[in-house]
Scaffold this motif. Structure first.
Motif, PDB file in Angstrom:
ATOM      1  N   MET A   1       8.133  -0.156   6.835  1.00 21.57           N
ATOM      2  CA  MET A   1       7.836   0.423   5.530  1.00 21.57           C
ATOM      3  C   MET A   1       8.044  -0.640   4.456  1.00 21.57           C
ATOM      4  O   MET A   1       9.124  -1.221   4.344  1.00 21.57           O
ATOM      5  CB  MET A   1       8.768   1.610   5.285  1.00 21.57           C
ATOM      6  CG  MET A   1       8.499   2.341   3.983  1.00 21.57           C
ATOM      7  SD  MET A   1       9.791   3.556   3.629  1.00 21.57           S
ATOM      8  CE  MET A   1       9.838   4.479   5.141  1.00 21.57           C
ATOM      9  N   ASP A   2       7.043  -0.902   3.656  1.00 23.79           N
ATOM     10  CA  ASP A   2       7.113  -1.909   2.606  1.00 23.79           C
ATOM     11  C   ASP A   2       7.136  -1.215   1.252  1.00 23.79           C
ATOM     12  O   ASP A   2       6.154  -0.638   0.811  1.00 23.79           O
ATOM     13  CB  ASP A   2       5.902  -2.852   2.701  1.00 23.79           C
ATOM     14  CG  ASP A   2       5.984  -3.997   1.695  1.00 23.79           C
ATOM     15  OD1 ASP A   2       6.994  -4.052   0.959  1.00 23.79           O
ATOM     16  OD2 ASP A   2       5.035  -4.799   1.642  1.00 23.79           O
ATOM     17  N   LEU A   3       8.323  -1.269   0.588  1.00 24.04           N
ATOM     18  CA  LEU A   3       8.468  -0.620  -0.702  1.00 24.04           C
ATOM     19  C   LEU A   3       8.815  -1.616  -1.790  1.00 24.04           C
ATOM     20  O   LEU A   3       9.469  -1.305  -2.767  1.00 24.04           O
ATOM     21  CB  LEU A   3       9.553   0.467  -0.630  1.00 24.04           C
ATOM     22  CG  LEU A   3       9.256   1.624   0.322  1.00 24.04           C
ATOM     23  CD1 LEU A   3      10.441   2.549   0.401  1.00 24.04           C
ATOM     24  CD2 LEU A   3       8.020   2.378  -0.123  1.00 24.04           C
ATOM     25  N   ARG A   4       8.399  -2.852  -1.606  1.00 21.24           N
ATOM     26  CA  ARG A   4       8.678  -3.864  -2.611  1.00 21.24           C
ATOM     27  C   ARG A   4       7.986  -3.508  -3.918  1.00 21.24           C
ATOM     28  O   ARG A   4       6.946  -2.866  -3.934  1.00 21.24           O
ATOM     29  CB  ARG A   4       8.190  -5.230  -2.116  1.00 21.24           C
ATOM     30  CG  ARG A   4       9.036  -5.787  -0.975  1.00 21.24           C
ATOM     31  CD  ARG A   4       8.428  -7.058  -0.428  1.00 21.24           C
ATOM     32  NE  ARG A   4       7.142  -6.770   0.208  1.00 21.24           N
ATOM     33  CZ  ARG A   4       6.379  -7.719   0.748  1.00 21.24           C
ATOM     34  NH1 ARG A   4       6.756  -8.985   0.722  1.00 21.24           N
ATOM     35  NH2 ARG A   4       5.239  -7.385   1.304  1.00 21.24           N
ATOM     36  N   GLY A   5       8.593  -3.984  -5.027  1.00 19.40           N
ATOM     37  CA  GLY A   5       7.998  -3.731  -6.328  1.00 19.40           C
ATOM     38  C   GLY A   5       8.355  -2.360  -6.875  1.00 19.40           C
ATOM     39  O   GLY A   5       7.771  -1.883  -7.838  1.00 19.40           O
ATOM     40  N   GLY A   6       9.394  -1.700  -6.277  1.00 15.64           N
ATOM     41  CA  GLY A   6       9.841  -0.419  -6.807  1.00 15.64           C
ATOM     42  C   GLY A   6       8.801   0.664  -6.699  1.00 15.64           C
ATOM     43  O   GLY A   6       8.609   1.451  -7.631  1.00 15.64           O
ATOM     44  N   ASP A   7       8.112   0.705  -5.566  1.00 15.21           N
ATOM     45  CA  ASP A   7       7.042   1.685  -5.405  1.00 15.21           C
ATOM     46  C   ASP A   7       7.642   3.062  -5.110  1.00 15.21           C
ATOM     47  O   ASP A   7       7.658   3.529  -3.966  1.00 15.21           O
ATOM     48  CB  ASP A   7       6.112   1.248  -4.278  1.00 15.21           C
ATOM     49  CG  ASP A   7       4.836   2.095  -4.237  1.00 15.21           C
ATOM     50  OD1 ASP A   7       3.952   1.730  -3.463  1.00 15.21           O
ATOM     51  OD2 ASP A   7       4.735   3.087  -4.970  1.00 15.21           O
ATOM     52  N   LEU A   8       8.147   3.719  -6.152  1.00 18.38           N
ATOM     53  CA  LEU A   8       8.802   5.010  -5.964  1.00 18.38           C
ATOM     54  C   LEU A   8       7.814   6.109  -5.583  1.00 18.38           C
ATOM     55  O   LEU A   8       8.162   7.048  -4.871  1.00 18.38           O
ATOM     56  CB  LEU A   8       9.546   5.389  -7.249  1.00 18.38           C
ATOM     57  CG  LEU A   8      10.715   4.472  -7.621  1.00 18.38           C
ATOM     58  CD1 LEU A   8      11.374   4.959  -8.900  1.00 18.38           C
ATOM     59  CD2 LEU A   8      11.727   4.408  -6.496  1.00 18.38           C
ATOM     60  N   SER A   9       6.570   6.013  -6.056  1.00 17.43           N
ATOM     61  CA  SER A   9       5.584   7.033  -5.686  1.00 17.43           C
ATOM     62  C   SER A   9       5.315   6.995  -4.187  1.00 17.43           C
ATOM     63  O   SER A   9       5.119   8.039  -3.557  1.00 17.43           O
ATOM     64  CB  SER A   9       4.281   6.820  -6.462  1.00 17.43           C
ATOM     65  OG  SER A   9       3.688   5.573  -6.140  1.00 17.43           O
ATOM     66  N   ARG A  10       5.310   5.787  -3.624  1.00 13.82           N
ATOM     67  CA  ARG A  10       5.130   5.653  -2.177  1.00 13.82           C
ATOM     68  C   ARG A  10       6.316   6.274  -1.436  1.00 13.82           C
ATOM     69  O   ARG A  10       6.142   6.972  -0.438  1.00 13.82           O
ATOM     70  CB  ARG A  10       4.994   4.171  -1.816  1.00 13.82           C
ATOM     71  CG  ARG A  10       4.926   3.847  -0.339  1.00 13.82           C
ATOM     72  CD  ARG A  10       3.651   4.341   0.286  1.00 13.82           C
ATOM     73  NE  ARG A  10       3.440   3.749   1.593  1.00 13.82           N
ATOM     74  CZ  ARG A  10       2.522   4.146   2.445  1.00 13.82           C
ATOM     75  NH1 ARG A  10       1.710   5.123   2.111  1.00 13.82           N
ATOM     76  NH2 ARG A  10       2.386   3.561   3.614  1.00 13.82           N
ATOM     77  N   LEU A  11       7.501   6.060  -1.945  1.00 11.71           N
ATOM     78  CA  LEU A  11       8.686   6.638  -1.316  1.00 11.71           C
ATOM     79  C   LEU A  11       8.645   8.156  -1.385  1.00 11.71           C
ATOM     80  O   LEU A  11       8.954   8.853  -0.408  1.00 11.71           O
ATOM     81  CB  LEU A  11       9.953   6.118  -2.012  1.00 11.71           C
ATOM     82  CG  LEU A  11      11.287   6.653  -1.474  1.00 11.71           C
ATOM     83  CD1 LEU A  11      11.442   6.310   0.004  1.00 11.71           C
ATOM     84  CD2 LEU A  11      12.445   6.081  -2.285  1.00 11.71           C
ATOM     85  N   ARG A  12       8.240   8.714  -2.530  1.00 10.14           N
ATOM     86  CA  ARG A  12       8.130  10.164  -2.649  1.00 10.14           C
ATOM     87  C   ARG A  12       7.105  10.719  -1.667  1.00 10.14           C
ATOM     88  O   ARG A  12       7.298  11.779  -1.071  1.00 10.14           O
ATOM     89  CB  ARG A  12       7.748  10.543  -4.079  1.00 10.14           C
ATOM     90  CG  ARG A  12       8.890  10.431  -5.076  1.00 10.14           C
ATOM     91  CD  ARG A  12       8.566  11.206  -6.358  1.00 10.14           C
ATOM     92  NE  ARG A  12       7.395  10.648  -7.021  1.00 10.14           N
ATOM     93  CZ  ARG A  12       7.439   9.671  -7.928  1.00 10.14           C
ATOM     94  NH1 ARG A  12       8.610   9.143  -8.272  1.00 10.14           N
ATOM     95  NH2 ARG A  12       6.339   9.222  -8.502  1.00 10.14           N
ATOM     96  N   GLN A  13       5.992   9.988  -1.492  1.00 16.09           N
ATOM     97  CA  GLN A  13       4.975  10.435  -0.544  1.00 16.09           C
ATOM     98  C   GLN A  13       5.528  10.484   0.868  1.00 16.09           C
ATOM     99  O   GLN A  13       5.334  11.460   1.603  1.00 16.09           O
ATOM    100  CB  GLN A  13       3.751   9.517  -0.592  1.00 16.09           C
ATOM    101  CG  GLN A  13       2.657   9.944   0.384  1.00 16.09           C
ATOM    102  CD  GLN A  13       1.734   8.802   0.777  1.00 16.09           C
ATOM    103  OE1 GLN A  13       2.055   7.649   0.546  1.00 16.09           O
ATOM    104  NE2 GLN A  13       0.601   9.137   1.370  1.00 16.09           N
ATOM    105  N   LEU A  14       6.224   9.434   1.273  1.00 18.82           N
ATOM    106  CA  LEU A  14       6.788   9.387   2.627  1.00 18.82           C
ATOM    107  C   LEU A  14       7.830  10.475   2.828  1.00 18.82           C
ATOM    108  O   LEU A  14       7.891  11.110   3.891  1.00 18.82           O
ATOM    109  CB  LEU A  14       7.384   8.008   2.901  1.00 18.82           C
ATOM    110  CG  LEU A  14       6.381   6.844   2.934  1.00 18.82           C
ATOM    111  CD1 LEU A  14       7.109   5.515   3.039  1.00 18.82           C
ATOM    112  CD2 LEU A  14       5.414   7.004   4.093  1.00 18.82           C
ATOM    113  N   ASN A  15       8.653  10.717   1.802  1.00 17.44           N
ATOM    114  CA  ASN A  15       9.640  11.791   1.903  1.00 17.44           C
ATOM    115  C   ASN A  15       8.955  13.147   2.015  1.00 17.44           C
ATOM    116  O   ASN A  15       9.409  14.032   2.767  1.00 17.44           O
ATOM    117  CB  ASN A  15      10.562  11.772   0.684  1.00 17.44           C
ATOM    118  CG  ASN A  15      11.542  10.610   0.709  1.00 17.44           C
ATOM    119  OD1 ASN A  15      11.738   9.980   1.749  1.00 17.44           O
ATOM    120  ND2 ASN A  15      12.137  10.311  -0.436  1.00 17.44           N
ATOM    121  N   SER A  16       7.869  13.339   1.281  1.00 17.14           N
ATOM    122  CA  SER A  16       7.129  14.596   1.355  1.00 17.14           C
ATOM    123  C   SER A  16       6.549  14.811   2.749  1.00 17.14           C
ATOM    124  O   SER A  16       6.630  15.905   3.314  1.00 17.14           O
ATOM    125  CB  SER A  16       6.009  14.614   0.315  1.00 17.14           C
ATOM    126  OG  SER A  16       6.520  14.596  -0.997  1.00 17.14           O
TER     127      SER A  16
END
Length: 383
Positions: free
Chosen positions: A1-16
């Motif tokens: 999982m690549d979340l560099r650059g503070g991609d919080l929307s990507r993290l929310r998607q994965l959590n969803s």
């Protein structure tokens, strides 16, 4: 999982997606149980659940009747947010089933159709069968997210029938295009034997296997292949078409059962083999000879696939699987004589329903890829 650059929307998607997967696999869960399964903190889980509820994908479950005290809130995935239809376009019948997004069947219908019916008549039978499911479940075409149809023949990726020996009028038909004229949703078209194999792998006799040869036996012969847990279509979507090889003796094999002496004159092709199989079960010697000739032919193509693929399992499915008690013992015997490592041979647990159930499962997989994978993008508002 690549979340560099503070991609919080990507993290929310994965959590969803993780939360949805946990609810679909387990059923209604409390926040604490859901947080544990999803590997999230309870506050993060509450935030995700609230967002999913606002999108229409999750809802709170009412407490069970008679529950004492103040029960913990439980949440479920709203599989009824959308609906899917699976269709089995057979030579003599068109079957349709309607399900929710998890593949739970809610309604089924069947429409008879003659093997030599004109093209438009067969298409009309499809529309009637699907309309019957919608009416029985009080749904409309607007509630459908996908219609998946299984039919005989070599099916191109865009839903055209490149070749059909069983229904010659089908050859060259843009079936997906004709179905899109009927239904305002995603349309999927696949070979019926392949869908039957998928159903047995997902729900039936092959749930514990990853390499499977499925024998689709009835008034005609076909095969579907599962390799390493995936349906195998082949480069040109023609994998499993052993019946097209004359030396396999598959194309005319059912005639041994359809034309035996015990079949009463005037019996329809749909019912002829049943008389032979019933007499063979009772021990009629002449009928047993016809049954063994049929199994001899069936074993040729089956052994070729077994020797090539070395599957864990062979599943006998289709209409003739109702007589697995008389077909499986001689089939096992012939495979033991021909194969280096004879696989286990089992009877289908889905019978005549295998294609329509496989079509539902095919539609479920398509919707999952479309909405519930990281590559699909943000979850839409459910409709």
């Amino acid at each position: 999982m690549d979340l560099r650059g503070g991609d919080l929307s990507r993290l929310r998607q994965l959590n969803s997606l993780t939360t949805i997967r946990a609810l679909r696999e387990t059923g209604p869960l409390t926040l604490s149980a859901l947080a544990e399964r999803a590997g999230l903190s309870r506050p993060s889980t509450k935030e995700v659940v609230d967002e999913l509820a606002s999108l229409g994908w999750v809802e709170e479950v009412s407490p069970s009747p008679g529950t004492m005290g103040r029960p913990a809130r439980r949440y479920r995935f709203r599989a009824d947010s959308g609906h899917l239809v699976g269709v089995d376009i057979g030579g003599h019948n068109v079957r349709a089933a309607l399900s929710d997004l998890d593949g739970h069947v809610l309604a089924e219908t069947r429409q008879p159709v003659e093997p030599d019916a004109p093209l438009d008549e067969r298409l009309a039978a499809i529309e009637r069968a699907v309309s019957g499911c919608l009416a029985a479940s009080r749904k409309t075409p607007a509630d459908l997210w996908a219609v998946a149809a299984g039919t005989t023949g070599v099916i191109t990726p865009d839903g055209r029938i490149a070749f059909s020996a069983a229904v010659p009028a089908w050859t060259g038909l843009d079936l997906a295009g004709r179905l899109r004229e009927m239904f305002p949703c995603e349309i999927l078209v696949e070979n019926d034997s392949r869908l039957a194999a998928l159903a047995e792998f997902r729900r039936g006799a092959a749930r514990d296997a990853r390499d499977v040869v499925f024998l689709h036996v009835g008034r005609r012969m076909g095969a579907g292949l599962i390799i390493d847990g995936k349906v195998h279509r082949g480069f040109g979507a023609a994998a499993g078409e052993v019946a097209m090889l004359p030396e396999s003796r598959w194309f005319h094999a059912p005639e041994h059962l359809n034309t035996s002496a015990v079949v009463p004159p005037g019996t329809s092709p749909e019912d002829a083999a049943g008389h032979t199989l019933t007499a063979a079960r009772a021990g009629d010697l002449a009928t047993l000879e016809e049954l063994f000739r049929y199994v001899d032919d069936l074993a040729v193509g089956t052994a070729a696939m077994v020797l090539l693929l070395d599957p864990q399992l062979v599943v006998l499915g289709g209409g003739f699987s109702r007589s697995a008690d008389v077909l499986l013992p001689p089939l096992r015997d012939r495979l033991e004589q021909r194969c280096i490592r004879p696989p286990e041979v089992r009877a289908s647990t889905l019978g005549d329903e295998c294609v329509v159930v496989g079509a539902i499962d095919h539609a479920v997989e398509h919707v999952d890829r479309r909405f519930f994978t990281p590559e699909a993008g943000p979850l839409p508002i459910s409709r």
